[in-house]
Motif scaffolding. Structure first.
Motif: not given
Length: 204
Positions: A95-108, A131-142
């Motif tokens: 799940l972490a890699h799926v959601r992080d992948g979304v953040a990376m795809a949006n960033s790139i 990149i950090t901003g797009h990660r922060a949009e993902q659920p339960e990002f710490q």
């Protein structure tokens, strides 16, 4: 030890009341990390004392004070146990890699549009922030799992490079140079560490 468990660590890492209560319930005594040498020296004065450490993963200050007759040099049994993930851990990792992948795809996608379509030059610091901003949009990002490395051109070869505003090393990404991005996110269900090199122009 035979009398209980002593955890030598940075006490700031276990300062929450919840962690303190958990350790106390488990019978764990917390002591400053710097106390371990004197504690070990006292332990070794006991008759037939033994110390089990893995010298390949221990610092020299600790391993040098343990005489051969007292040393059990072997892998910590917890190491292979940690390598065996249970179902919840594996699902969290996926799940972490799926959601992080979304953040990376949006960033790139944002970066490619800014560089290629809009003809902008983007600073390494801004790449980190986006990149950090797009990660922060993902659920339960710490938080980020480590400081982002965003190195344009030759900066990508600097070990543990950290872009900073005002630095003489700071570079801006255009279509003329590649960028190395090494970053990761810490989520409540897993941690990621992703390294990629991108070039938005014609590589030579």
């Amino acid at each position: 030890t035979g009398g209980g468990t002593v955890l030598f660590c940075d006490e700031a890492k276990v300062d929450s009341e919840e962690v303190k209560a958990h350790l106390e319930e488990a019978g764990v005594v917390v002591r400053p990390y710097d106390d371990i040498i004197s504690y070990m020296e006292q332990h070794l004065q006991q008759k037939k004392s033994k110390v089990w450490i893995d010298k390949t993963r221990s610092n020299y200050a600790l391993s040098r004070i343990i005489p051969e007759k007292s040393l059990i040099d072997a892998q910590n049994p917890i190491t292979p146990m940690k390598a065996c993930k249970n179902g919840a851990e594996m699902e969290g990792m996926r799940l972490a890699h799926v959601r992080d992948g979304v953040a990376m795809a949006n960033s790139i996608a944002w970066l490619e549009n800014a560089i290629v379509n809009e003809g902008k030059s983007v600073s390494e610091v801004e790449v980190d922030e986006v990149i950090t901003g797009h990660r922060a949009e993902q659920p339960e990002f710490q938080e980020v799992s480590f400081p982002t490395i965003a190195g344009v051109g030759s900066n990508g070869a600097i070990i543990h490079y950290r872009a900073m505003e005002g630095s003489e090393l700071l570079k801006y990404l255009t279509i003329n140079e590649p960028i190395l991005i090494d970053s990761g996110g810490q989520y409540s269900y897993g941690t990621t560490d992703v390294t990629r090199t991108w070039h938005f122009g014609e590589a030579t």
